[in-house]
Design a protein around this motif. Structure first.
Motif, mmCIF file in Angstrom:
data_model
loop_
_atom_site.group_PDB
_atom_site.id
_atom_site.type_symbol
_atom_site.label_atom_id
_atom_site.label_comp_id
_atom_site.label_asym_id
_atom_site.label_seq_id
_atom_site.Cartn_x
_atom_site.Cartn_y
_atom_site.Cartn_z
ATOM 1 N N LEU A 17 0.841 -1.202 0.000
ATOM 2 C CA LEU A 17 0.000 0.000 0.000
ATOM 3 C C LEU A 17 0.877 1.253 0.000
ATOM 4 C CD1 LEU A 17 -3.168 0.624 2.077
ATOM 5 C CD2 LEU A 17 -1.369 2.285 2.200
ATOM 6 N N ALA A 18 1.892 1.257 0.859
ATOM 7 C CA ALA A 18 2.762 2.433 0.947
ATOM 8 C C ALA A 18 3.451 2.701 -0.384
ATOM 9 C CB ALA A 18 3.804 2.234 2.047
ATOM 10 N N LEU A 19 3.930 1.634 -1.037
ATOM 11 C CA LEU A 19 4.645 1.835 -2.296
ATOM 12 C C LEU A 19 3.722 2.409 -3.367
ATOM 13 C CD1 LEU A 19 6.869 -1.368 -2.373
ATOM 14 C CD2 LEU A 19 7.583 0.975 -1.914
ATOM 15 N N TYR A 53 4.020 7.895 4.015
ATOM 16 C CA TYR A 53 4.357 6.628 3.354
ATOM 17 C C TYR A 53 5.855 6.406 3.340
ATOM 18 C CZ TYR A 53 -0.448 7.206 2.196
ATOM 19 O OH TYR A 53 -1.787 7.398 2.297
ATOM 20 N N GLY A 54 6.594 7.507 3.270
ATOM 21 C CA GLY A 54 8.048 7.403 3.316
ATOM 22 C C GLY A 54 8.496 6.825 4.659
ATOM 23 N N MET A 79 1.140 4.208 -2.838
ATOM 24 C CA MET A 79 0.813 5.593 -2.497
ATOM 25 C C MET A 79 1.983 6.522 -2.789
ATOM 26 S SD MET A 79 -2.278 5.786 -1.700
ATOM 27 C CE MET A 79 -2.361 7.429 -1.006
ATOM 28 N N ILE A 80 3.194 5.997 -2.763
ATOM 29 C CA ILE A 80 4.338 6.846 -3.125
ATOM 30 C C ILE A 80 4.266 7.172 -4.619
ATOM 31 C CG2 ILE A 80 6.861 6.835 -3.408
ATOM 32 C CD1 ILE A 80 6.995 5.525 -0.630
ATOM 33 N N LEU A 83 3.601 15.429 1.125
ATOM 34 C CA LEU A 83 2.741 14.356 0.622
ATOM 35 C C LEU A 83 3.352 12.966 0.838
ATOM 36 C CD1 LEU A 83 0.036 14.247 -0.906
ATOM 37 C CD2 LEU A 83 1.324 14.197 -3.023
ATOM 38 N N PHE A 84 4.679 12.904 0.859
ATOM 39 C CA PHE A 84 5.343 11.593 0.907
ATOM 40 C C PHE A 84 5.687 11.157 2.323
ATOM 41 C CE2 PHE A 84 6.407 13.638 -3.076
ATOM 42 C CZ PHE A 84 5.964 12.691 -3.973
ATOM 43 N N MET A 94 6.744 5.095 6.732
ATOM 44 C CA MET A 94 6.263 3.718 6.825
ATOM 45 C C MET A 94 7.179 2.764 6.054
ATOM 46 S SD MET A 94 2.374 2.674 6.402
ATOM 47 C CE MET A 94 1.875 1.758 4.989
ATOM 48 N N SER A 95 7.532 3.131 4.821
ATOM 49 C CA SER A 95 8.378 2.250 4.017
ATOM 50 C C SER A 95 9.746 2.094 4.671
ATOM 51 C CB SER A 95 8.569 2.811 2.610
ATOM 52 O OG SER A 95 7.329 3.109 2.047
#
Lengths: 435, 314, 299
Positions: free
Chosen positions: B117-119, C276-277, B121-122, C272-273, C279-280
């Motif tokens: 999901l994170a990828l 998710y950044g 969304m990036i 914006l990132f 998290m990744s």
């Protein structure tokens, strides 16, 4: 083996029957209009609901023949109007699918709708391909007629968003405010990015040497703007520009006001009018708001707008905001065009080609005054726009607009064949702004 | 040699019938079927991963790559042939998956789901930031040719429909073979017990890597076809709700047979389109109740209707 | 220097909000192993209930304005309790034998249903109940004004976090819950009433979600879709921290909150990132999240 084939086919056939079931009579003696607007999601409250309420008020009154002249002919050309309402929520792919359903299954005579720019861009080629007269009432992307260079079935009765921001820049400069350092806060998507791009380009033309102190792009529907407000306040601009809308805009105004963000500086909200009665004194007096054209509180007083205002208030018990006016304008434009195309043959649905032929370059009366379909080869309305200051009276609990300044369409609209970006960069050649 | 079983004959027959139906069905129906079958291709990939015990909430990533490859191929590189564009999209997705797969195959369960999901969304974020690509508004896709032949409006849609049907049918056949091959069995074994697979001397990680790549290729094909059919692409393709919808359809159909995703995707399209039409204000609720009903009464998906009857007869 | 203060305070405020939003999610996952997609809907229901009640209190009822805070919290507790009981007793308890994945989809269906139910109950027009937010005024810290309501939220959030931790680690119920978390089967064998524990946990989880919504309501405009917006945020915080861990949710919220604040002040383009950044990156280094336990591999 047979079993699986049978089963697969049975399920498919069942789906097929379901699909074929409500085949509407294409000609039932009514004028069928697809109405597409947000009924769910974040855009429903501020835009979708006022627009659908406006459509309901107008269509009911048209069907009863109660709208003042020149729209006192029943329905459209004497035919009752039948609407097919579709929710615009769910993205462009889904909207293309639904548009095809409207055109081919419901066999609508015309479609009125679309708030999202992405939806308009996706629908535009499909409307041209299927030959369905389609009136966009709100979406503001400049790219619409830059990409669809030879429109035939696509019309837009609302204004381009570039105009909002050119006029915003003019208003700031013309009102003699201090405009040396500006800051912006925009939702991080096409609308916000384009608005900020157009605004900064325009203000740099009108006020050379202006400095941008910070540009904030929070995610759309973020809701919490604590850090952004700190950053804006610390950068200490003279003017804060925002193209926020809906709940985001109300949250920004509330949170910013509570922290004194708007106390010592000007702030301009290009969509501010849509929440005029919702701020309830939480916006600071003097906040500059726009209504994306001569709509809502900016609408001129005339027979049509007085009638619409009263009819809307009677039914919904709340002031109509600009999306309601824009929707009504689109339907009135369609009616005017259809009746012109029918050329006196009352009670018939004019041919689609006749209809779009009559629509292009049409001038029609609307709740916002006269509308000229004179741009983009006669497919885009040319209208003026106004900005004003929000003032709240704590005693009457009513908000009103002060220091309204209107700009003629010719002053803020690029000529045909020039993109908004090019026109701004060139220093608005040919702009007629009067005195 | 390839053993031809009942499912394969059934699939081939269904594909041919669907293809033939293209001549009769009204345009709007053909369009819904095109979109649904394109989506079914993506769902095939999701099911493929589910059979190996992985659930991706980010398959929109490759769906989007496929779609943007088709759109950008036409816009920036002057490639206008549909099969070439689709192939390019699939290759791009596989290339991306080859890199991401190195990371992703280390994850299982919920962590695989969330990282995928994170990828995606990036990628969504990157596209939103790319004003040259129209940011959230996206851009329109040029009409494509088919093997060098260009078609006018009506014939174009039929050609696209046929291509989609053939790819969906062909893809299902290929996956059917894969599922019943040694590789397919190993994936199921990983789902059941990864450690025992290791004890057999196999590497679950590389087995899953292959699975990940294959699923990505299918997602990109579906994305490319969707882009060609709607004529428009935007970053929404990579948004997590899009990926959620694929998982939704996968569970709707069930994972036991390759025809299930197709049936589920078609059914989903109809339920949604009619829910939107009859109850424009509460269509999500209808969708929710349908889903809940299927989970409660048919926990193994729609396909269990077919299976249970078969078992009853036997 | 002011920027430095601002980054810290903004980060703390945002982190405390994130924790409020994520707490219910992590509690439910920790005990029940349900990744609750409908969590955002509980948040929305809490926000809507609070906004409509507080709005009514101020427009039709001329009471002491400070009582509205009690109303705010009361609404959340009632809404969370009612929704929690209805969903747990009416649906979920029949589903506990289903696998984790199917539970996600069940809660996804719930999300769809609740979204429209909320819309039917409250309409699509935004609720703007600013009074509790505006009432507390603002404080000047290092030359920058902050809303006292936001600062108070940091304290409330800390209390809730501490409360959860204490219940889990210092009470009998907490011990039993930890036993369930650690090994459900053994806990059942030891005579723990897991069904009761599940029901209780779910209701606490929904109430926490509703409370987050109710406490947020005065500072935003409550409109359709706010629930869906917070789901991914809450997921990200919980995954970063380690699913099911309260400490993890606190650290996850702080990490995401501070990073976002840094980005907004120093590099707004990358905002914006951020989520998710983070998290990744965290998952790339620690696949089970910061406080997550590695599960024993069962053969």
């Amino acid at each position: 083996m047979k079993n699986i084939v049978q089963k697969t086919l049975a399920v498919m056939a069942a789906a097929g029957t379901l699909a074929a079931m409500p085949v509407h009579a294409a000609e039932n003696g009514k004028f069928r209009v697809g109405v597409v607007t947000f009924l769910s999601g974040a855009a429903a409250g501020p835009f979708g609901v006022p627009s659908i309420n406006g459509a309901k008020v107008l269509v009911d009154a048209l069907n009863q023949g109660k709208v003042p002249a020149p729209y006192n002919v029943k329905g459209i050309n004497g035919l009752e109007i039948e609407t097919v309402v579709i929710d615009e929520n769910g993205g462009a792919t889904k909207q293309v699918e639904e548009f095809r359903n409207l055109a081919e299954r419901h066999k609508v005579d015309a479609v009125v709708g679309y708030i999202s720019s992405g939806d308009c861009l996706a629908i535009s080629p499909v409307a041209e391909e299927l030959g369905v007269p389609t009136v966009f009432f709100d979406c503001g992307t400049s790219r619409l007629f830059e990409e669809n260079k030879t429109p035939r079935y696509v019309f837009r009765t609302g204004l381009d968003a570039a105009i909002d921001n050119i006029a915003a820049a003019r208003y700031l400069v013309d009102s003699g405010r201090k405009v040396e350092a500006i800051a912006g806060i925009q939702q991080n998507y096409a609308w916000g990015q384009d608005s900020w791009g157009d605004f900064t380009a325009a203000i740099k033309q009108l006020k050379p040497g202006v400095k941008v102190t910070t540009e904030q792009f929070p995610k759309i529907f973020q809701g919490q703007y604590g850090a952004e407000i700190s950053a804006l306040a610390l950068s200490n601009p003279d003017v804060i520009h925002s193209s926020f809308w809906g709940g985001d805009m109300e949250a920004l105004v509330l949170q910013g006001n509570a922290r004194g963000l708007f106390d010592k500086r000007s702030a301009i909200l290009t969509c501010g009018e849509s929440a005029l009665d919702r701020f309830k004194g939480q916006a600071s007096n003097g906040l500059i708001v726009g209504g994306r054209g001569p709509f809502g509180a900016f609408a001129p007083k005339n027979t049509l707008s007085d009638w619409f205002h009263a009819a809307y208030m009677a039914k919904n018990e709340i002031e109509p905001t600009y999306p309601a006016y824009k929707m009504v304008q689109a339907i009135l434009g369609l009616k005017a065009a259809a009746e012109k195309a029918a050329a006196g043959k009352a009670g018939t649905v004019p041919g689609k080609d006749a209809l779009v032929g009559a629509f292009s370059n049409l001038t029609f009366e609307s709740v916002s005054g006269s509308v000229n379909m004179s741009r983009a080869k006669g497919h885009q309305a040319l209208q003026g726009i106004a900005y004003g200051e929000y003032h709240y009276d704590a005693k009457t609990k009513k908000a009103s607009l002060k220091n309204i300044k209107a700009y003629a369409g010719e002053c803020v609209t690029p000529p045909d064949g020039t993109t908004a970006g090019e026109w701004i960069k060139a220093g608005f050649p040919g702009a007629k702004c009067g005195g | 040699m390839i053993h031809i079983d009942r499912s394969m004959v059934g699939l081939a027959a269904a594909t041919l019938i669907l293809a033939a139906a293209g001549g009769f069905v009204p345009d709007w129906l053909a369009f819904i079927l095109t979109l649904a079958l394109a989506k079914a291709l993506v769902v095939q990939g999701v099911v493929l991963q589910m059979r190996a015990g992985l659930v991706s909430f980010g398959q929109g990533l490759f769906f989007c790559v496929g779609g943007y490859a088709v759109g950008m191929g036409g816009h920036f590189f002057g490639i206008n042939d549909a099969p070439v564009l689709l192939l390019a999209g699939a290759l791009a997705a596989v290339a991306l998956a080859a890199v991401l797969g190195l990371l992703m195959t280390r994850y299982r369960d919920i962590f695989f789901a969330m990282l995928s999901l994170a990828l995606s969304m990036i990628l969504f974020g990157v596209l939103v930031k790319s004003s040259e690509l129209g940011s959230t508004d996206g851009f329109n896709v040029h009409p494509a040719t088919f093997f060098g032949l260009s078609f006018k409006t009506e014939a174009y849609k039929t050609a696209l429909y046929l291509l989609t049907v053939l790819l969906a049918g062909g893809g299902a056949l290929v996956l059917h073979l894969v599922h019943h091959s040694g590789l397919g069995r190993m994936w199921e074994a990983i789902r059941e017990n990864e450690i025992r697979v290791e004890y057999l001397g196999l590497s679950p990680r590389w087995l899953l890597y292959a699975n990940y790549l294959l699923a990505a290729a299918f997602a990109a094909l579906g994305g490319g076809l969707t882009a060609l059919a709607t004529g428009h692409i935007d970053p929404e393709m990579s948004f997590w709700t899009t990926s959620g919808e694929f998982v939704f359809i996968a569970l709707l159909g069930g994972t036991s047979h390759v025809a299930a995703p197709m049936v589920a995707a078609v059914l989903f399209a109809f339920v949604r389109t009619y829910a939107i039409e009859f109850t424009p204000h509460t269509w999500q609720m209808i969708l929710g109740f349908v889903l809940l009903g299927i989970i409660v009464f048919l926990p193994k998906g729609l396909w269990s209707l077919v299976r249970s009857e078969k078992r009853a007869k036997a | 220097m002011t920027t430095f203060y601002a980054i810290f305070i903004d980060g703390m405020i945002y982190a405390s909000w994130l924790f409020l939003v994520a707490a219910g999610l992590t509690v439910i996952y920790g005990v029940m192993r349900i990744l609750n997609m409908a969590h955002g809907s509980f948040y929305a229901i809490g926000a809507y209930c609070a906004a409509s009640m507080v709005g009514w209190y101020f427009s039709d009822f001329d009471g002491n304005p400070y009582l509205s805070y009690l109303l705010l919290i009361g609404c959340a507790l009632v809404a969370g309790l009612v929704v929690g009981v209805v969903i747990e007793q009416g649906l979920l308890r029949f589903m506990y034998k289903r696998n984790e994945l199917l539970m996600i989809i069940i809660t996804y269906a719930l999300l769809l249903i609740l979204e429209d139910t909320t819309k039917l109950a409250f309409g699509v027009d935004p609720y703007f109940t600013y009074q509790p937010y505006a009432l507390l005024g603002r404080s000047d810290i290092g030359g920058l004004a902050f809303a006292n309501y936001d600062l108070l939220l940091v304290a409330v959030s800390a209390i809730i976090g501490l409360g959860c931790w204490l219940v889990l680690n210092r009470t009998h119920v907490g011990k039993v819950l930890r036993a369930v978390i650690h090994d459900r089967e053994i806990a059942v064998a030891m005579g723990v009433n897991v069904r009761l524990m599940f029901a209780g946990t779910f209701i606490v989880g929904t109430t926490l979600g509703a409370l987050a919504g109710a406490l947020t309501a005065p500072s935003i405009s409550v409109s359709p879709g706010i629930g869906v917006e917070v789901i991914v945020l809450a997921f990200a915080v919980v995954v970063v921290g380690g699913l099911g861990s309260i400490e993890g949710a606190i650290v996850g919220a702080l990490l995401v909150g501070m990073t976002r604040s840094l980005a907004v002040h120093l590099a707004p383009q990358i905002e914006l990132f951020v989520i998710y950044g983070v998290m990744s990156l965290v998952l790339a280094v620690r696949p089970q999240g910061l406080f997550g336990r590695t599960l024993a591999r069962k053969i």
